[in-house]
Scaffold this motif. Structure first.
Motif, PDB file in Angstrom:
ATOM      1  N   GLN A   1      48.889  55.159  43.011  1.00 46.61           N
ATOM      2  CA  GLN A   1      49.874  56.167  43.375  1.00 46.61           C
ATOM      3  C   GLN A   1      50.755  55.763  44.563  1.00 46.61           C
ATOM      4  N   SER A   2      50.258  54.845  45.427  1.00 46.95           N
ATOM      5  CA  SER A   2      50.996  54.542  46.656  1.00 46.95           C
ATOM      6  C   SER A   2      51.011  53.050  46.933  1.00 46.95           C
ATOM      7  N   ASN A   3      51.901  52.638  47.882  1.00 47.94           N
ATOM      8  CA  ASN A   3      51.986  51.232  48.275  1.00 47.94           C
ATOM      9  C   ASN A   3      50.695  50.762  48.931  1.00 47.94           C
ATOM     10  N   GLU A   4      50.033  51.668  49.687  1.00 40.98           N
ATOM     11  CA  GLU A   4      48.788  51.299  50.363  1.00 40.98           C
ATOM     12  C   GLU A   4      47.714  50.946  49.336  1.00 40.98           C
ATOM     13  N   GLU A   5      47.649  51.747  48.282  1.00 50.11           N
ATOM     14  CA  GLU A   5      46.672  51.461  47.220  1.00 50.11           C
ATOM     15  C   GLU A   5      46.996  50.133  46.541  1.00 50.11           C
ATOM     16  N   TRP A   6      48.277  49.869  46.377  1.00 53.83           N
ATOM     17  CA  TRP A   6      48.679  48.622  45.718  1.00 53.83           C
ATOM     18  C   TRP A   6      48.255  47.408  46.533  1.00 53.83           C
ATOM     19  N   LYS A   7      48.425  47.506  47.861  1.00 45.70           N
ATOM     20  CA  LYS A   7      48.063  46.380  48.727  1.00 45.70           C
ATOM     21  C   LYS A   7      46.562  46.124  48.715  1.00 45.70           C
ATOM     22  N   GLU A   8      45.784  47.198  48.524  1.00 39.45           N
ATOM     23  CA  GLU A   8      44.318  47.063  48.581  1.00 39.45           C
ATOM     24  C   GLU A   8      43.715  46.680  47.233  1.00 39.45           C
ATOM     25  N   GLN A   9      44.512  46.745  46.177  1.00 38.06           N
ATOM     26  CA  GLN A   9      43.939  46.495  44.845  1.00 38.06           C
ATOM     27  C   GLN A   9      43.481  45.037  44.724  1.00 38.06           C
ATOM     28  N   PRO A  10      42.342  44.812  44.038  1.00 36.49           N
ATOM     29  CA  PRO A  10      41.719  43.474  44.004  1.00 36.49           C
ATOM     30  C   PRO A  10      42.211  42.596  42.855  1.00 36.49           C
ATOM     31  N   ALA A  11      43.427  42.809  42.356  1.00 37.20           N
ATOM     32  CA  ALA A  11      43.887  42.071  41.186  1.00 37.20           C
ATOM     33  C   ALA A  11      44.325  40.659  41.517  1.00 37.20           C
ATOM     34  N   GLN A  12      44.385  40.300  42.797  1.00 35.36           N
ATOM     35  CA  GLN A  12      44.706  38.912  43.123  1.00 35.36           C
ATOM     36  C   GLN A  12      43.849  38.455  44.298  1.00 35.36           C
ATOM     37  N   GLU A  13      43.592  37.144  44.298  1.00 36.19           N
ATOM     38  CA  GLU A  13      42.691  36.599  45.319  1.00 36.19           C
ATOM     39  C   GLU A  13      43.171  35.224  45.747  1.00 36.19           C
ATOM     40  N   GLU A  14      43.038  34.965  47.035  1.00 38.75           N
ATOM     41  CA  GLU A  14      43.411  33.656  47.574  1.00 38.75           C
ATOM     42  C   GLU A  14      42.165  32.773  47.611  1.00 38.75           C
ATOM     43  N   ILE A  15      42.285  31.566  47.048  1.00 37.81           N
ATOM     44  CA  ILE A  15      41.134  30.653  46.987  1.00 37.81           C
ATOM     45  C   ILE A  15      41.579  29.277  47.472  1.00 37.81           C
ATOM     46  N   GLN A  16      40.594  28.433  47.747  1.00 41.47           N
ATOM     47  CA  GLN A  16      40.895  27.057  48.125  1.00 41.47           C
ATOM     48  C   GLN A  16      41.470  26.302  46.922  1.00 41.47           C
ATOM     49  N   ARG A  17      42.461  25.465  47.205  1.00 42.57           N
ATOM     50  CA  ARG A  17      43.111  24.707  46.131  1.00 42.57           C
ATOM     51  C   ARG A  17      42.109  23.895  45.339  1.00 42.57           C
ATOM     52  N   GLY A  18      41.111  23.323  46.007  1.00 45.57           N
ATOM     53  CA  GLY A  18      40.116  22.494  45.317  1.00 45.57           C
ATOM     54  C   GLY A  18      39.199  23.286  44.404  1.00 45.57           C
ATOM     55  N   ASP A  19      39.184  24.623  44.563  1.00 42.80           N
ATOM     56  CA  ASP A  19      38.311  25.468  43.729  1.00 42.80           C
ATOM     57  C   ASP A  19      39.047  26.062  42.525  1.00 42.80           C
ATOM     58  N   LEU A  20      40.294  25.644  42.328  1.00 44.46           N
ATOM     59  CA  LEU A  20      41.118  26.287  41.304  1.00 44.46           C
ATOM     60  C   LEU A  20      40.471  26.262  39.924  1.00 44.46           C
ATOM     61  N   VAL A  21      40.068  25.096  39.477  1.00 44.45           N
ATOM     62  CA  VAL A  21      39.549  24.978  38.105  1.00 44.45           C
ATOM     63  C   VAL A  21      38.262  25.770  37.926  1.00 44.45           C
ATOM     64  N   SER A  22      37.321  25.646  38.828  1.00 41.20           N
ATOM     65  CA  SER A  22      36.040  26.359  38.697  1.00 41.20           C
ATOM     66  C   SER A  22      36.239  27.868  38.775  1.00 41.20           C
ATOM     67  N   TYR A  23      37.167  28.314  39.648  1.00 44.29           N
ATOM     68  CA  TYR A  23      37.410  29.756  39.788  1.00 44.29           C
ATOM     69  C   TYR A  23      38.037  30.320  38.505  1.00 44.29           C
ATOM     70  N   VAL A  24      39.052  29.627  37.984  1.00 45.83           N
ATOM     71  CA  VAL A  24      39.718  30.096  36.761  1.00 45.83           C
ATOM     72  C   VAL A  24      38.741  30.112  35.576  1.00 45.83           C
ATOM     73  N   ALA A  25      37.933  29.052  35.476  1.00 45.84           N
ATOM     74  CA  ALA A  25      36.952  28.983  34.387  1.00 45.84           C
ATOM     75  C   ALA A  25      35.992  30.171  34.455  1.00 45.84           C
ATOM     76  N   LYS A  26      35.555  30.520  35.660  1.00 46.89           N
ATOM     77  CA  LYS A  26      34.629  31.642  35.832  1.00 46.89           C
ATOM     78  C   LYS A  26      35.314  32.952  35.459  1.00 46.89           C
ATOM     79  N   LYS A  27      36.563  33.118  35.888  1.00 39.53           N
ATOM     80  CA  LYS A  27      37.297  34.342  35.579  1.00 39.53           C
ATOM     81  C   LYS A  27      37.483  34.521  34.062  1.00 39.53           C
ATOM     82  N   LEU A  28      37.663  33.409  33.364  1.00 40.34           N
ATOM     83  CA  LEU A  28      37.890  33.457  31.924  1.00 40.34           C
ATOM     84  C   LEU A  28      36.596  33.431  31.113  1.00 40.34           C
ATOM     85  N   GLY A  29      35.470  33.287  31.824  1.00 37.16           N
ATOM     86  CA  GLY A  29      34.190  33.234  31.131  1.00 37.16           C
ATOM     87  C   GLY A  29      33.969  31.963  30.357  1.00 37.16           C
ATOM     88  N   GLN A  30      34.558  30.857  30.860  1.00 34.52           N
ATOM     89  CA  GLN A  30      34.395  29.562  30.179  1.00 34.52           C
ATOM     90  C   GLN A  30      33.409  28.661  30.920  1.00 34.52           C
TER      91      GLN A  30
END
Length: 490
Positions: free
Chosen positions: A461-490
């Motif tokens: 409903q509000s900008n504050e809620e949007w900022k707090e929503q967990p739909a995006q996450e910052e990760i280390q560049r070296g963890d990209l492949v393992s993180y994406v694989a886990k998110k996709l269940g691969q």
């Protein structure tokens, strides 16, 4: 000098009776064909990919309801030797040519399966296309009823493997010899009358016993009010046909007893019944009960070339038609024994039996059951924040692909980031990878969960809620492949 007329642009449209298939449709078909191929291979069948083009002479006069060989097919004449060529109308006629041509190099019996498009030059209609997929399996070179029983068992296994559970299908078996025995007992000598009787029998599913009785006699009024002339048989002449069509009983034994009465003293009819008895016994020995495969005299297929047992797989669950009325889905596969097809080439009888699955109808059935038809997951999208760093983004995509993850880099104009996310939405991308200059300097990337974000957006409903929503996450560049694989269940 007259001004030259401008050539009109061609219309961007498919010809009548043809259609285009897009990503998820092609993927669904490929997945289903792969499952079918696994079953066929388990039974010892080898793949065969024959030519899509055959000579009209090789195809022969076996296209259903067509008298002339080049009627009903897409055919053309070669300029050099005047040979007529045509696109194949099924996968069985080419098999007869292949076996006759290569029989000295093939094992006997030869088990093969084939999958691919076929073409028929006939009037298109709703759900009826001029190009469609078939999926066949055939055994050539044995007269054993074990081959026919095997085909039926394999068909049942195939339906269950692709997602049609027991109780939602039935494989029905009959024998053309039994039908020929009935015709023999009727003592009809004229070929035209016999053909008319066969065509009438083929309408049993549509018009029922009463309708067939009328059509065998003087005729009947159809649903539109038009009068259809009958064959002109007396009630006594028509009785064996009606006994034959209505002979199915509660058990196989009772059905066979009714068939024996229908064929009378015909030797051919008795031979057909004996073959049905053998098939039923072989299927019973393998554990295929009447709930999966049954003897059903109402199955009348292939007035053109079937010579013995015939099979049909029918789906028994209900769907709603375009007017919302409930109806059974109906047949998705058919086949039978055709002992005369190869003989056209060799002069010698070569027994053969097989089955053909209507791929598009089976896919439609699976969609109706909710087994397929969900939105296919698109690729992970690597967004472009700086067009001078395209090599960095391509490196990320390559790393994901090398790990077996579907990925692509955005190749449109990167100036408007919102357009990149709109593109990801149209591609059904599950995740978007974001690396701007700041993230690059800090050795991190942002992974945006587009599926979760879409779901959360409906309730924010509000900008504050949007900022707090967990739909995006910052990760280390070296963890990209393992993180994406886990998110996709691969």
């Amino acid at each position: 000098m007259a001004k030259q007329k401008k050539q009109p642009r061609p219309k961007a449209e498919t010809p009548k009776g043809f259609r285009d298939y897009f990503g998820h449709e092609v993927a669904e078909r490929q997945e289903m064909l792969s499952k079918i191929a696994e079953v066929y291979q388990r039974y010892g069948y080898d793949a065969l990919e024959s030519s899509a083009v055959e000579t009209v002479e090789a195809l022969g006069k076996f296209l259903p309801d067509v008298d002339r060989p080049n009627e009903g097919v897409f055919a053309w004449q070669e300029d050099d030797d005047q040979t007529w060529l045509a696109l194949r109308y099924d996968l069985t006629a080419p098999l007869a040519r292949v076996y006759a041509q290569h029989r000295n190099d093939l094992p006997t019996p030869y088990r093969r399966y084939a999958m691919g498009p076929v073409w028929r030059n006939e009037k298109p209609g709703p759900g009826r296309f001029r190009q469609f997929y078939q999926c066949d399996a055939d055994t050539v070179g044995t007269a054993s009823m074990a081959a026919d029983a095997e085909i039926c068992a394999m068909l049942a296994d195939t339906l269950e493997t692709v997602g049609i559970p027991r109780g939602d299908y039935i494989v029905r078996v009959n024998n053309r010899k039994v039908l020929n025995g009935v015709l023999e007992s009727m003592k009809i000598d004229e070929a035209g009358t016999r053909d008319a009787v066969l065509r009438t029998i083929d309408k049993f599913d549509k018009v029922g016993e009463a309708g067939v009785r009328e059509l065998l006699g003087k005729g009947r009024l159809d649903a539109s009010g038009a009068y259809i002339d009958g064959v002109g048989l007396s009630d006594a002449q028509a009785e064996p046909v009606l006994k034959f069509l209505t002979s199915r009983a509660g058990t196989v034994e009772e059905t066979l007893a009714n068939l024996r009465e229908a064929v009378g003293d015909s030797n051919m009819g008795a031979e057909g019944i004996a073959e049905l008895v053998e098939i039923a016994a072989l299927l019973d020995a393998q554990g295929y009960g009447e709930d999966r495969i049954t003897i059903d005299p109402s199955v009348v297929r292939g007035l053109g070339y079937y010579t013995g047992p015939v099979f049909e797989a029918e789906l028994t669950f209900e769907i709603t038609d375009e007017k919302g009325r409930p109806r059974q889905f109906g047949s998705v596969a058919g086949g039978g024994r055709y002992d005369d097809l190869v003989k056209r080439f060799t002069g010698q009888e070569v027994p053969a039996t097989g089955i053909s699955i209507g791929v598009d109808r089976l896919l439609a059935a699976l969609r109706a059951k909710g087994r397929i038809g969900g939105t296919a997951r698109g690729p992970v999208l690597v967004t472009v924040m700086d067009r001078d760093r395209m090599a960095d983004y391509q490196t990320m995509a390559a790393e994901l692909r090398n790990a077996g993850i579907r990925a692509e880099v955005y190749l449109g104009n990167p100036k408007n980031f919102g357009n990149q996310l709109k593109y990801a939405d149209r591609r059904d991308s599950p995740l978007a990878i974001i690396e701007g200059g700041d993230e690059k300097d800090r050795g991190v990337v942002t992974v945006k969960d587009l599926v979760l974000g879409k779901a959360l957006a409906e309730n924010i409903q509000s900008n504050e809620e949007w900022k707090e929503q967990p739909a995006q996450e910052e990760i280390q560049r070296g963890d990209l492949v393992s993180y994406v694989a886990k998110k996709l269940g691969q």
